[in-house]
Write an enzyme that holds these catalytic residues in place. Structure first.
Site, short mmCIF file in Angstrom:
data_model
loop_
_atom_site.label_atom_id
_atom_site.label_comp_id
_atom_site.label_asym_id
_atom_site.label_seq_id
_atom_site.Cartn_x
_atom_site.Cartn_y
_atom_site.Cartn_z
N GLU A 175 5.03 20.91 66.75
CA GLU A 175 4.98 20.92 65.81
C GLU A 175 3.33 21.29 65.09
O GLU A 175 3.70 20.12 64.29
CB GLU A 175 6.84 20.64 64.04
CG GLU A 175 7.57 21.51 64.70
CD GLU A 175 8.90 21.24 63.87
OE1 GLU A 175 8.14 20.05 63.19
OE2 GLU A 175 9.96 21.81 64.48
N GLU A 487 13.93 22.70 67.36
CA GLU A 487 13.27 21.30 68.06
C GLU A 487 13.73 21.75 69.84
O GLU A 487 13.33 20.14 70.21
CB GLU A 487 13.20 20.07 67.05
CG GLU A 487 13.30 20.50 65.72
CD GLU A 487 13.97 20.80 64.83
OE1 GLU A 487 13.59 21.01 63.57
OE2 GLU A 487 15.43 21.14 65.18
N GLU A 511 9.36 26.33 57.16
CA GLU A 511 9.32 25.09 56.60
C GLU A 511 7.97 24.17 56.12
O GLU A 511 7.78 23.49 55.20
CB GLU A 511 10.37 24.54 57.07
CG GLU A 511 9.94 23.69 58.94
CD GLU A 511 11.20 22.85 59.67
OE1 GLU A 511 12.17 23.00 58.79
OE2 GLU A 511 10.86 22.76 60.38
#
Length: 705
Positions: A175, A487, A511
């Protein structure tokens, strides 16, 4: 999924006890790719890859270093070589095209170490028109049974200081925003490329993740990744920036070992896509083709999903996942019926019914609800083994009432399982949780693995966790449940074998627009990198780009125009697409929302109209089973004009195109919600000069007149 054409021709050449082996050549079916393989004077296996007479990978060594045993690096002789060709056409359960051709030429080196104990190693190469896949195969043998990998020593010797689109090497997260630089600049830029995350473990100042996209100075596009990651640690790359050599770097376990295998066994495929056209990277099916056919006889229960959900209002800070504001809770000691609610909890029966009504009105398949189950108050950032039980709702969430309410309106409910990365706890509850889903009409689940892994010391991308993710997918199939894992390890084409894996996050998703923002070029790079291994649940469709509108304390902004959000439904492929904003916002923009309602999520054909990684992408797709097409085009922080050719349309037919475009004054920073919608007749001869605002786009729906 039935093969239409299947041809295999095998020939074997024997070369007993040779130390130095002259290079063996293998051509791709179209002759553009050339592979050379052989053994050095020291008996070290190597390979070299050439595309259209341009060297892509210089001679690079292969092998593995073992723990407490002699390595599988050198001292090999060649027992034999087998060569062959394979050609089939198969039909994915869902995908970017109805049919996929799997056509390659192959070569296998059968190697034997010359000294006792004379261990065996096979290296299997498959050469496609769009690139190379190779893997290590460890045959069953008396002198090699159980073994531990200390490090895999696969090398990718590059021809120069390529432009790279890279993420920092990390055992726990992908991420990050993509950094674009020459490889020689990685070391200097690494510290600013590593941004905070709930769980992260960098391993090297020159460590890089796959899929890694490179562009050479002679305009070759090269993508390095892996396929078929099963019972093996995820591979990253460590850059030798003096010699421009990328070296495999496996994710270790809690004690530092990088893999535990028992013969017979195989590694994942190491993959190299290469072309002189950026579009070819986007349309390559190399990763899928290197995976096994579907493991399921019955796939009728696996369906693409378009959904809405109770999610963005929590991400933005308008609402909360937790029912109370209490902390220091123990799940088995709390009576939630006796605690004071915080009045910001979004997953309540009344609010969820509003989402169900919205989904039913606009034809969506499902409603996701996060924060429905007890335990959300006191887990984030803490190492707690037992947080969630995955079956007990908060007092304000009536599971049975909502099940009935949704069923009466033809809407499915989508389950959410946040594991808090307590993997032992999730596995203890997995059967119970899946049975609960079946009993209450849920057929899909979004799972999450936020935080450091428990058992402590394991990493998100190690062999132990790779096996867990696949265990959850296989177990879900027993209950006819589809899985969207967040994840988790980045995909490597396993959705071909296990098509109930309908989505992953495994990258920096939407997000983060609420956590400080994604860079405008981010979405023009993801299809070239993260998405080559499988679809992403990016959660597009945010129309209210100023996060303050949801939460006055959040100064973040979505760094796109509204129209770019529409175009993402075409440019970011997924069979699982969310309309991620809240119903109240969509009700203000129903004319633009119509595109989200209309756009398909399963496709017969995909065409890349134009593309350059980091700058822009324009794609056209044909809806499965319909004479209906959709175009999506997006750009980075620069406004630009693209010429879109409609030559993918059948000749001699007229269509009407509904065009959703940025207004002339649109800008992702100053006027993100300014758009224009109009209709135009188009044919296969149409060429449309289309202006895109900064971080803007265009979305086009084409149907018969």
């Amino acid at each position: 999924m039935k093969s239409i054409k299947h041809i295999v021709i095998i020939s074997t050449l024997f070369a007993s006890m040779l130390t130095h082996v002259a290079a063996q050549e293998l051509l791709s079916p179209d002759g553009r790719q050339k592979l050379e393989v052989g053994l050095s004077q020291e008996g070290r296996p190597y390979y070299k890859l050439v595309f259209r007479n341009k060297e892509v990978i210089k001679p690079s060594f292969l092998g593995l270093e073992l723990q407490d045993q002699e390595s599988l690096l050198d001292n090999f002789s060649l027992d034999s070589i087998s060569t062959g060709t394979f050609d089939e056409t198969w039909n994915p359960v869902w995908g970017e095209q109805r049919e996929i051709r799997n056509h390659y030429n192959e070569l296998v080196l059968y190697l034997k170490q010359q000294s006792t104990p004379n261990r065996l190693l096979n290296i299997h190469f498959r050469l496609y028109n769009d690139g190379l896949g190779f893997r290590y195969e460890f045959p069953k043998q008396e002198n090699l049974s159980y073994f531990i990998i200390k490090e895999e020593k696969t090398a990718f010797a590059l021809t120069g200081d390529h432009k790279a689109f890279w993420l920092p090497g990390d055992y726990d997260t992908q991420e990050y925003n993509t950094t674009t630089s020459n490889l020689s600049e990685v070391r200097a830029l690494m510290s600013e490329a590593v941004t905070p995350n709930a769980s992260q473990t960098s391993f090297s100042p020159t460590g890089l993740q796959t899929p890694l996209l490179l562009k050479s100075k002679d305009n070759l596009y090269i993508n390095i990744h892996e396929a078929g990651l099963i019972d093996y640690a995820c591979m990253s790359l460590n850059l030798d920036d003096k010699n421009m050599i990328l070296k495999s770097w496996l994710t270790p376990d809690a004690v530092g070992n990088k893999g535990y295998l028992q013969t017979p066994a195989v590694s994942p495929w190491r993959t190299i896509m290469v072309s002189d056209k950026a579009a070819d990277i986007l349309t390559s099916r190399l990763i899928l083709n290197l995976n096994e056919p579907t493991a399921f006889e019955d796939v009728s229960w696996i369906k693409p999903i378009k959904y809405v959900g109770v999610w963005w209002e929590m991400i933005s800070g308008k609402s909360s996942w937790s029912y109370t504001s209490m902390e220091n809770l123990k799940l088995d000691e709390v009576d939630y019926s006796q605690v004071k609610p915080n009045r910001t909890h979004a997953a309540n029966t009344r609010r969820v019914k509003e989402y169900i009504d919205f989904a039913a009105k606009h034809g969506f398949d499902a409603v996701l609800v996060e924060g429905w189950n007890i335990g959300w108050e006191d887990w984030f950032g803490k190492s707690k083994d037992y947080v969630f039980d995955f079956v007990t709702p908060y007092p304000d969430f009536d599971v049975r009432e909502l099940q009935q309410y949704a069923a009466e309106r033809g809407v499915k409910m989508m389950m959410h399982h946040e594991t808090s990365s307590s993997v032992r706890n999730y596995e203890r509850h997995l059967d119970t949780a899946y049975r609960f889903m079946v009993e209450h009409g849920y057929n899909s689940v979004k799972s999450g693995y936020v935080g450091d892994i428990i058992p402590r010391g394991e990493f998100h991308y190690g062999q132990w966790m790779v096996n867990h993710y696949l265990h959850a997918i296989r177990k879900a199939a027993d209950y006819k449940i589809m899985v969207n894992a967040h994840e988790a390890v980045r995909p490597t084409g396993l959705s071909r074998t296990f098509p109930n894996l309908i989505g992953n996050e495994s990258a920096r998703g939407q997000e983060y627009e609420s956590f400080g923002g994604n860079t405008p070029d981010h979405l023009t790079i993801l299809p070239f990198t993260r998405l080559v291994g499988g679809p992403m649940d990016y959660t597009p469709g945010i129309f209210q780009t100023d996060i303050k509108a949801y939460n006055p304390n959040n100064n973040s902004r979505v760094n796109t125009t509204l129209v770019k959000q529409l175009a993402l439904y075409v440019t970011l492929y997924s069979p699982l697409q969310m309309a991620a904003d809240v119903p109240e916002v969509y009700n203000r923009f129903l004319d633009a929302f119509q595109f989200i309602k209309d756009v398909a999520i399963d496709w017969d054909e995909t065409h890349v109209l134009d593309a350059e990684p980091g700058d822009y992408i324009a794609m056209a797709r044909k809806a499965k089973g319909k004479d209906e097409w959709f175009i999506g085009a997006i750009t980075d922080e620069n406004a630009r004009t693209l010429t879109l050719s409609f030559d993918f349309l059948p000749k001699g037919k007229k269509y009407v195109a509904i065009i959703y475009e940025d207004s002339k004054d649109a800008d992702f920073e100053t006027n993100p919600q300014h758009y224009h919608i109009y209709k135009q007749t188009v044919t296969s001869k149409t060429k449309l000069k289309q202006w895109l605002a900064r971080s803007g786009g265009v979305a086009i729906h084409i149907k018969e007149q």
